[in-house]
Design a protein around this motif. Structure first.
Motif, mmCIF file in Angstrom:
data_model
loop_
_atom_site.group_PDB
_atom_site.id
_atom_site.type_symbol
_atom_site.label_atom_id
_atom_site.label_comp_id
_atom_site.label_asym_id
_atom_site.label_seq_id
_atom_site.Cartn_x
_atom_site.Cartn_y
_atom_site.Cartn_z
ATOM 1 N N TRP A 280 0.836 -1.202 0.000
ATOM 2 C CA TRP A 280 0.000 0.000 0.000
ATOM 3 C C TRP A 280 0.871 1.252 0.000
ATOM 4 C CZ3 TRP A 280 -3.844 -1.726 4.415
ATOM 5 C CH2 TRP A 280 -4.722 -2.682 3.887
ATOM 6 N N ASP A 281 1.915 1.226 0.797
ATOM 7 C CA ASP A 281 2.812 2.378 0.872
ATOM 8 C C ASP A 281 3.503 2.600 -0.474
ATOM 9 O OD1 ASP A 281 3.923 4.451 2.533
ATOM 10 O OD2 ASP A 281 5.814 3.366 2.466
ATOM 11 N N PRO B 296 -5.471 7.907 -18.460
ATOM 12 C CA PRO B 296 -4.223 7.131 -18.602
ATOM 13 C C PRO B 296 -4.103 6.091 -17.488
ATOM 14 C CG PRO B 296 -3.805 9.485 -18.871
ATOM 15 C CD PRO B 296 -5.225 9.358 -18.395
ATOM 16 N N SER B 297 -3.687 4.887 -17.855
ATOM 17 C CA SER B 297 -3.570 3.819 -16.863
ATOM 18 C C SER B 297 -2.114 3.441 -16.658
ATOM 19 C CB SER B 297 -4.379 2.595 -17.301
ATOM 20 O OG SER B 297 -3.791 1.995 -18.435
ATOM 21 N N HIS B 298 -1.831 2.932 -15.464
ATOM 22 C CA HIS B 298 -0.475 2.559 -15.082
ATOM 23 C C HIS B 298 -0.554 1.276 -14.274
ATOM 24 C CE1 HIS B 298 0.737 6.738 -16.102
ATOM 25 N NE2 HIS B 298 -0.464 7.033 -15.591
ATOM 26 N N ARG B 299 0.262 0.303 -14.629
ATOM 27 C CA ARG B 299 0.270 -0.989 -13.931
ATOM 28 C C ARG B 299 1.261 -0.931 -12.766
ATOM 29 N NH1 ARG B 299 -0.514 -6.486 -15.466
ATOM 30 N NH2 ARG B 299 -0.254 -7.740 -13.565
ATOM 31 N N LEU B 300 0.828 -1.399 -11.616
ATOM 32 C CA LEU B 300 1.699 -1.488 -10.454
ATOM 33 C C LEU B 300 1.350 -2.765 -9.695
ATOM 34 C CD1 LEU B 300 3.899 -0.219 -8.667
ATOM 35 C CD2 LEU B 300 2.077 0.910 -7.377
ATOM 36 N N GLY B 301 2.127 -3.802 -9.872
ATOM 37 C CA GLY B 301 1.877 -5.069 -9.197
ATOM 38 C C GLY B 301 0.521 -5.635 -9.582
ATOM 39 N N ASP B 302 -0.302 -5.893 -8.587
ATOM 40 C CA ASP B 302 -1.633 -6.457 -8.825
ATOM 41 C C ASP B 302 -2.681 -5.393 -9.077
ATOM 42 O OD1 ASP B 302 -0.631 -9.005 -8.467
ATOM 43 O OD2 ASP B 302 -1.027 -9.004 -6.301
ATOM 44 N N LEU B 303 -2.284 -4.125 -9.128
ATOM 45 C CA LEU B 303 -3.225 -3.032 -9.319
ATOM 46 C C LEU B 303 -2.979 -2.318 -10.645
ATOM 47 C CD1 LEU B 303 -3.344 -1.273 -5.814
ATOM 48 C CD2 LEU B 303 -5.108 -2.736 -6.827
ATOM 49 N N ARG B 304 -4.041 -1.706 -11.134
ATOM 50 C CA ARG B 304 -3.917 -0.785 -12.257
ATOM 51 C C ARG B 304 -4.479 0.557 -11.797
ATOM 52 N NH1 ARG B 304 -2.523 -1.111 -17.374
ATOM 53 N NH2 ARG B 304 -2.418 -3.392 -17.309
ATOM 54 N N ALA C 199 -8.560 6.255 -10.037
ATOM 55 C CA ALA C 199 -9.398 5.074 -9.812
ATOM 56 C C ALA C 199 -8.496 3.851 -9.819
ATOM 57 C CB ALA C 199 -10.468 4.974 -10.902
ATOM 58 N N LEU C 200 -8.670 2.984 -8.828
ATOM 59 C CA LEU C 200 -7.836 1.796 -8.686
ATOM 60 C C LEU C 200 -8.651 0.549 -8.996
ATOM 61 C CD1 LEU C 200 -6.223 2.687 -5.212
ATOM 62 C CD2 LEU C 200 -5.625 3.561 -7.476
ATOM 63 N N THR C 201 -8.064 -0.347 -9.787
ATOM 64 C CA THR C 201 -8.710 -1.631 -10.066
ATOM 65 C C THR C 201 -7.662 -2.739 -9.928
ATOM 66 O OG1 THR C 201 -8.209 -1.732 -12.436
ATOM 67 C CG2 THR C 201 -10.176 -0.481 -11.780
ATOM 68 N N THR C 202 -8.145 -3.963 -9.915
ATOM 69 C CA THR C 202 -7.208 -5.080 -9.997
ATOM 70 C C THR C 202 -6.566 -5.062 -11.388
ATOM 71 O OG1 THR C 202 -8.960 -6.559 -10.731
ATOM 72 C CG2 THR C 202 -8.496 -6.476 -8.366
ATOM 73 N N ALA C 203 -5.465 -5.783 -11.527
ATOM 74 C CA ALA C 203 -4.722 -5.736 -12.793
ATOM 75 C C ALA C 203 -5.589 -6.120 -13.983
ATOM 76 C CB ALA C 203 -3.498 -6.640 -12.710
#
Length: 519
Positions: A427-428, A503-511, A487-491
């Motif tokens: 989360w951090d 614009p979307s950005h992938r970060l681990g299990d989140l997009r 807005a945060l979603t799962t990958a």
């Protein structure tokens, strides 16, 4: 209960025949309880570690008083006790480590005071063992330094039950003294009230314990208080009854007032709370609670295999030892304290075992705290003869069982702390990435795990549906025109319609979908 009081008074009189013996015994008892409380604090700081980040529910509670982020949506079942508890630290500091140390120290002090209330009702050694048994559970150690309400409901329950028994013990002496001065006793049950004394400290303890429970979780407080109210009513102990009701009213007053100002009324708030918990009704959640003993902070939905039997064995032994403790108390004609502890424990556990369709191990903390005393009493009788001598075989078996139990508890605790810490580090990391993308306070997050990540980011959070719904699509779109919004979603999840072009950005299990104004 009267028999137990006579036994307590007899022991007090015997100790009074030896000058200073009673005082020395009390000092030794207080020292023993203090040592248990201190060990509990140290174990929290070493095993749970102050640097562990705040969890989802903690961010909701802390955000109510913290300047670090806007207050998160406060759903119907929650109460304001935890925000007030953490306010002395969280209102001016964003340091999680400082908050953890403060809560660990406070939880140790609470355990000491709650056990001390029972002094005289049980030997100090039994109370120290009870405190050690309760404090060594992984769930107690894990939640002691957290900004969560259940541990404090447990402390309030111990204080309430112990203070009610102390009022009763004080009243037995007063009742017999008054009886000797009267020529005759009126017929009927009216004299039951004469057996209840005016121990002011115990009466104020009743107020404080009841207020603490209701301050933290009003509905839980009502369940725990039922046996206490019934006992006071049966004996027509109006002062004790008034103290208990006054404490409950004082603790729940803000929650009730808020129900009318923010939730459409008391019954509407209760109904909303029930809906958030999946609808209160008959649910056999015993197996769910068993599954949660493996370290699952929230078991919803509660599926999967049961933990290793070594991890869950204590849960089956617990009621057997509690029943044995009751048998011993009945034989010794001092069943009152044990019966009351068991009755309050049963009522504290009942809704979480049979009325909700999911489980969390912290829900049963009040029941574990109340059961610890009769269980410790049973263990003490198992390892010692009536004359006070050790039973070597029984002592060896009990020591071996406790060693295996403690090993399992600490294994679960270590696994739970490591997994939880990793989640909060993620989360951090997400918050740092959002800052890099331009989402900085004042800002707003919505979607997957928006509430805790928003707190870490310093943003507000919004939801258009679900248990934490507090906004609409239109409001979010308007907000995105003024401040950064993401807005945060799962990958693999789909974004809300208003964020599909962001614009979307992938970060681990989140997009992460970031509104253009934030770029």
């Amino acid at each position: 209960m009267a028999d137990s009081t006579h036994a307590i008074i007899s022991r007090t009189r015997r100790s009074a025949t030896v000058p200073g013996s009673g005082r020395a015994r009390r000092v030794r008892g207080d020292t023993l309880l203090g040592a248990v409380a201190a060990a509990f604090v140290l174990a929290q700081l070493v095993l749970v570690r102050p640097g562990m980040g705040l969890g989802w529910d903690e961010t909701v509670y802390v955000s109510q008083v913290s300047p670090h982020a806007p207050a998160a949506f406060f759903s119907a079942p929650r109460a304001r006790g935890v925000p007030l508890l953490v306010a002395p630290i969280a209102s001016w500091s964003s340091s999680t480590a400082l908050l953890r140390v403060y809560l660990a120290l406070l939880s140790g002090l609470g355990l000491y005071l709650a056990l001390r209330v029972w002094r005289g009702l049980f030997p100090s050694g039994v109370l120290a063992l009870a405190g050690a048994l309760y404090a060594s559970l992984w769930v107690t150690l894990f939640y002691g330094p957290q900004a969560m309400p259940n541990y404090w409901v447990a402390i309030g329950a111990l204080v309430c039950a112990g203070c009610l028994l102390r009022v009763r013990a004080d009243g037995s002496t007063a009742g017999r003294t008054a009886a000797r001065t009267r020529m005759r006793t009126p017929a009927g049950g009216g004299d039951r009230a004469a057996l209840w004394g005016r121990d002011r400290a115990a009466l104020w303890g009743l107020v404080a314990g009841a207020a603490l429970m209701a301050w933290m979780r009003p509905v839980d407080a009502a369940w725990v208080a039922l046996p206490l109210l019934a006992l006071a009513l049966y004996h027509r102990a109006w002062q004790a009854l008034a103290a208990l009701l006054a404490g409950l009213a004082a603790g729940a007053a803000e929650w009730v007032i808020e129900a009318y100002t923010s939730y459409g009324g008391l019954f509407q708030r209760l109904s909303d709370g029930s809906a958030i918990q999946g609808g209160l009704g008959w649910h056999f959640a015993v197996v769910d609670q068993l599954r949660s003993l493996g370290g699952r902070a929230l078991c919803r939905p509660c599926t999967g295999a049961l933990p290793n039997p070594v991890v869950t064995a204590w849960w089956f032994v617990l009621p057997l030892l509690a029943a044995f403790g009751l048998v011993l108390a009945v034989r010794a004609r001092r069943s009152g304290p044990t019966l009351l502890a068991l009755a309050c424990a049963a009522m504290a556990a009942f809704p979480y075992l049979f009325l909700i369709g999911y489980a969390a191990p912290r829900f049963l903390l009040p029941a574990y705290a109340l059961l610890a005393i009769p269980v410790a009493d049973a263990l003490a009788h198992l390892v010692r003869t009536p004359g006070g001598n050790w039973r070597p075989l029984a002592l060896s078996l009990v020591a071996l069982g406790l060693a295996v139990h403690l090993g399992a508890q600490y294994a679960v605790l270590a696994h739970t702390v490591d997994r939880t810490t990793a989640d909060r580090v993620a989360w951090d990391r997400t918050a740092a990435e959002l800052h890099r993308l331009g989402v900085r306070p004042p800002c707003l997050l919505t979607g997957e795990t928006a509430i805790p990540i928003a707190f870490y980011t310093g943003c507000g959070s919004a939801a258009t549906s679900g248990n934490n719904a507090n906004s609409t699509r239109e409001e979010i779109v308007r907000t995105a025109q003024r401040i950064p919004v993401a807005a945060l979603t799962t990958a693999g999840g789909a974004p809300p319609d208003y964020a599909r072009t962001w614009p979307s950005h992938r970060l681990g299990d989140l997009r992460l979908y970031v509104a253009p104004s934030a770029q």
